[in-house]
Structure formats: C-alpha cells, structure tokens
Design a protein around this motif. Structure first.
Motif, PDB file in Angstrom:
ATOM      1  N   LYS A 255      19.657  60.733  56.835  1.00  0.00           N
ATOM      2  CA  LYS A 255      19.093  62.029  57.195  1.00  0.00           C
ATOM      3  C   LYS A 255      19.129  62.961  55.985  1.00  0.00           C
ATOM      4  CE  LYS A 255      20.174  63.762  61.248  1.00  0.00           C
ATOM      5  NZ  LYS A 255      20.977  64.247  62.400  1.00  0.00           N
ATOM      6  N   VAL A 256      18.044  63.710  55.795  1.00  0.00           N
ATOM      7  CA  VAL A 256      18.000  64.724  54.738  1.00  0.00           C
ATOM      8  C   VAL A 256      17.315  65.963  55.310  1.00  0.00           C
ATOM      9  CG1 VAL A 256      15.858  63.717  53.789  1.00  0.00           C
ATOM     10  CG2 VAL A 256      17.228  65.290  52.389  1.00  0.00           C
ATOM     11  N   PHE A 257      17.986  67.104  55.202  1.00  0.00           N
ATOM     12  CA  PHE A 257      17.432  68.358  55.690  1.00  0.00           C
ATOM     13  C   PHE A 257      16.688  69.064  54.564  1.00  0.00           C
ATOM     14  CE2 PHE A 257      20.593  67.480  58.872  1.00  0.00           C
ATOM     15  CZ  PHE A 257      20.053  67.999  60.039  1.00  0.00           C
ATOM     16  N   CYS A 258      15.510  69.604  54.889  1.00  0.00           N
ATOM     17  CA  CYS A 258      14.719  70.344  53.901  1.00  0.00           C
ATOM     18  C   CYS A 258      15.400  71.681  53.628  1.00  0.00           C
ATOM     19  CB  CYS A 258      13.304  70.566  54.419  1.00  0.00           C
ATOM     20  SG  CYS A 258      12.438  69.043  54.850  1.00  0.00           S
ATOM     21  N   ALA A 259      15.488  72.047  52.358  1.00  0.00           N
ATOM     22  CA  ALA A 259      16.226  73.246  51.978  1.00  0.00           C
ATOM     23  C   ALA A 259      15.528  74.526  52.418  1.00  0.00           C
ATOM     24  CB  ALA A 259      16.439  73.253  50.466  1.00  0.00           C
TER      25      ALA A 259
END
Length: 202
Positions: free
Chosen positions: A99-103
């Motif tokens: 998982k990677v959250f957009c900044a």
C-alpha cells in the motif's frame, strides 16, 4: 514440483529486513502480509521487492486505487487516496500486498511501476481513469474505461451518482454529442420479499 508456501510471519520478517526504513507499517492479517511504504520510497521499494533474494516477487497480479475519504462509514483523517498492489512470487510461492498513500489529496500522484512489471500498465490507467491518481513515469497514461471526453473520476466518493453529462449519437450531426444529465436523481429502495407474503416457508 510446487514449493511449500512460506508462513506469513516469515514473509513479514523478510520484507521488513529487505525494505528497512522504507517500511511505514507491516502487518499480518487473515494469513496475508500487507506492507505500507511512503510515496517517496514507493518505486525503490517495489524494485527491491522484485529483485531481492527472499522476495523475488516477479509478478504484479493486481493494482487498484482506493478513496479513503469515507472508508467504512468513517471520516478518514489521513491521506485520501491509496494505491494497493498485489505481488506474487512464483518461484518462492508467496504473496504480498503493498500500500502507498498519495501525499497530496488535491493532486494525487505516485510513481509508475509499469517499467518493473508490464502488467501494471492497464491497472494504472484504470486507477487514473476511475480515481484520478496520476502515475508519474507511465508512458501512456490516458483513460481506459470511460470515454475520452468524460469529466471527472467516477470511483471518487464525492462523484455524483448520476454523473455530470450524458452522451448520445446525433443522426443529424452524425457524431456523438454530450449534454447535461437529463435524468432526475431519485432514491431507489429495493423491494423486500417477505416470507409471510407467500404463506411462510416451512
């Protein structure tokens, strides 16, 4: 001969050791390992997961976007948009969710991994089309499910259920035309079929 599946706790340990301080969070739930990395570390982390001994996730089997603005009927206090990928190591018989959250909520962007896995190409286009997430470095980032003239991103939680415009083919102009939505919004309540309506079930 298929190798024996590796225990999730062992995968968690290996991934944590390989990624080091790139790991924001890693956990095992329902027999699956999920690791969260930052947008700044995303591309480098994904390359390590593909290439590092003990990981060898040579296949990306799925990638999608998520809008957490009202996830599970709760107001989210963190980043709104997330990209979730599912990786598979055929050689080691193991799986991993990343998982990677957009900044930035206003202009969500993460690196493209299409150079690492060809399968990411259309998945990233779909996430761009439906959520408006921009994949930096993608060589052909354009809509894939909606029409070229479509306005907005229909999987965002704040997208209206009836949309903004409707399209039809105009025989006089001999082309597709776009017009404001003419259907009045309405609430659809499903009919409930009760057992006693038919004398009960025995």
């Amino acid at each position: 001969m298929t190798s024996v599946a590796i225990r999730p706790e062992k995968i968690q340990e290996t991934v944590a050791a390989v990624l080091g301080d790139k790991v924001r969070k890693i956990q095992v739930a329902l027999g699956e390992v999920t690791v969260t990395v930052s947008a700044a570390d995303y591309l480098a982390a994904m390359q390590q997961l593909r290439d590092a001994p003990g990981c060898q996730f040579e296949q990306l089997v799925d990638l999608c976007g998520v809008d957490y603005s009202a996830y599970a009927d709760e107001v989210n206090e963190g980043a709104r948009y997330c990209v979730v990928s599912h990786l598979l190591s055929v050689s080691l018989n193991q799986r991993l969710r990343v998982k990677v959250f957009c900044a930035d909520d206003d202009f969500p962007v993460v690196a493209s991994v299409s150079e690492l896995w060809n399968s990411a190409n259309w998945y990233e286009r779909e996430a761009f089309d439906l959520f408006g997430i921009v994949f930096d470095g993608h060589n052909d980032l354009r809509r894939i499910l909606t029409d070229y003239g479509f306005i907005g991103h229909p999987f965002r939680k704040d997208f209206p259920l009836s949309g903004h415009v409707e399209m039809r083919y105009d025989t006089e102009q001999r082309r597709v035309v776009y017009e404001p939505v003419s259907i009045e919004p309405r609430e659809i309540t499903p009919r409930i079929i009760r057992e006693d309506k038919y004398g009960g079930l025995h």
